[in-house]
Design an enzyme around this catalytic site. Sequence first.
Site, short mmCIF file in Angstrom:
data_model
loop_
_atom_site.label_atom_id
_atom_site.label_comp_id
_atom_site.label_asym_id
_atom_site.label_seq_id
_atom_site.Cartn_x
_atom_site.Cartn_y
_atom_site.Cartn_z
N ASN A 103 -64.53 -21.07 -18.80
CA ASN A 103 -63.20 -20.42 -18.95
C ASN A 103 -62.90 -22.37 -19.54
O ASN A 103 -63.25 -23.22 -19.27
CB ASN A 103 -62.32 -20.41 -18.26
CG ASN A 103 -62.78 -19.26 -17.71
OD1 ASN A 103 -61.70 -18.74 -18.41
ND2 ASN A 103 -62.26 -18.89 -16.38
N CYS A 143 -64.92 -11.72 -18.99
CA CYS A 143 -64.48 -11.95 -17.40
C CYS A 143 -64.49 -10.85 -16.60
O CYS A 143 -64.46 -9.71 -16.90
CB CYS A 143 -62.75 -12.28 -18.18
SG CYS A 143 -62.14 -12.88 -16.66
N HIS A 144 -64.03 -10.50 -15.65
CA HIS A 144 -64.89 -10.21 -14.82
C HIS A 144 -62.96 -9.31 -14.70
O HIS A 144 -62.68 -8.35 -13.16
CB HIS A 144 -65.10 -10.34 -12.86
CG HIS A 144 -65.10 -11.29 -12.27
ND1 HIS A 144 -66.17 -12.05 -12.22
CD2 HIS A 144 -63.76 -11.67 -11.36
CE1 HIS A 144 -65.54 -13.20 -11.45
NE2 HIS A 144 -63.69 -12.58 -11.01
N HIS A 191 -57.42 -12.93 -19.55
CA HIS A 191 -56.50 -13.21 -18.08
C HIS A 191 -54.85 -12.80 -18.65
O HIS A 191 -54.03 -12.97 -17.93
CB HIS A 191 -56.48 -14.75 -18.19
CG HIS A 191 -57.87 -15.86 -17.49
ND1 HIS A 191 -57.54 -16.39 -16.63
CD2 HIS A 191 -58.44 -14.69 -17.03
CE1 HIS A 191 -58.80 -16.97 -16.28
NE2 HIS A 191 -59.40 -15.89 -16.09
#
Length: 440
Positions: free
Chosen positions: A152, A173-174, A205
């Site tokens: 990030n 990203c998980h 996000h």
Amino acid sequence: MPKITFMGAGSTVFARNVLGDCMCSPALCESEIALYDIDPGRLADSEIILNAINKNVNDGRAVIRTYLGEENRKEALRGASFVVNAIQVGGYDPCTITDFEIPKKYGLRQTIADSLGIGGIMRGLRTIPVMQGFARDMEEVCPDALFLNYTNPMGILTGYMQRYTGVRTIGLCHSVQVCSKTLLEELGMEDKLDGRVETIAGINHMGWLLELRDRDGNDLYPEIRRRAAQKNASEKHNDMVRFAYIKHLGYYCTESSEHNAEYNPLFIKSKYPELIEAYNIPLDEYPRRCIEQIEKWEEEKNNILNDGKITHERSREYASYIIEAVVTDKPYKIGGNVINKGSIENLPADACVEVPCLVDGSGITPCRVGRLPVQLAAMNMTNINVQLLAIEAAATRKKEYIYQAAMLDPHTAAELSVDDIVNMCDELIDAHGDYMKMYR
């Protein structure tokens, strides 16, 4: 078998998950694994743990080599088919501390500060020069490698790599994998987990759960909206910001409430300090996590090793499945971060967006989503504005773009004057020293 290079291998727990996953794949278990880091202690920890996994779950079939320091970086990358990136430039001390403490002097409070806000901007700007070095080396010694970025700020770093280097890059990203599962479990709807069908798209996000249906095709959102509103009204919990999104925007998003609290001007407000308690917002959360991880690392390392009996089961992380799909040419679907180019019609073409992607032997193919609901696109744009300006700052080395990125950050602009924003940026740039010398 491919060569997989892991940049930032001192991120030991994450390296264990990604590379342990690869050792659990029949198609990848004999890979050459190159571990690269600039911290000798953490690199040694990762080597010990990964060698133990290789022995215990993989009969020692993988070949693991370590590479320490910038002088060995090119050799770590040479001939790689896949490069996984998990670096953190500047670490907790001094850089994370600086990103929190200087803004706090100006009255600007943060929770995580790694993806957006002034902390995310600074983290992106000090990381991009390092990733530029990775890109130059890769273009020379592994020009066909696929770069899997986990670091990030995702939108800034991945967007920069995709637009300004010749390296094939996907951002991962998980939060996509766990989004709907987390929501259903929080609302007591676990019986709807099996067979559910979902669509997620937006930005990292802040990807939106656009559709969620059960195995019979029934829309779950009416019940989700009812239960989420009831839960926010009746109890304190850790996901109140995202449940407020459901109430006011109509949809849930991928990343946690502690992250999303600082992605907008609505919740962290010095004029309304009561909102912090009302929405259960954990200010200074990331520094607390860092301190705990540093203090407990030796204990955690010993627990992981378990007297040499460490084992591993394949995790939810996308990396091994992507590598497997490319190597075997067996299709696999992910939520990936790519340059938009029309995947989401009402977001800019040069934005880094998170959309469904198909992975196979030909690489990564983003899917077309169409238009987001206008309020969701508008929320994404407030974050994309900051990302695009930070990328422009990194590409041009012009300080005015840093100021403009901070001025357009929704939380920063809601709290500070223009003069304070400029002064804060200057103070942060100076405090970060050599990490930010190219922006002076």
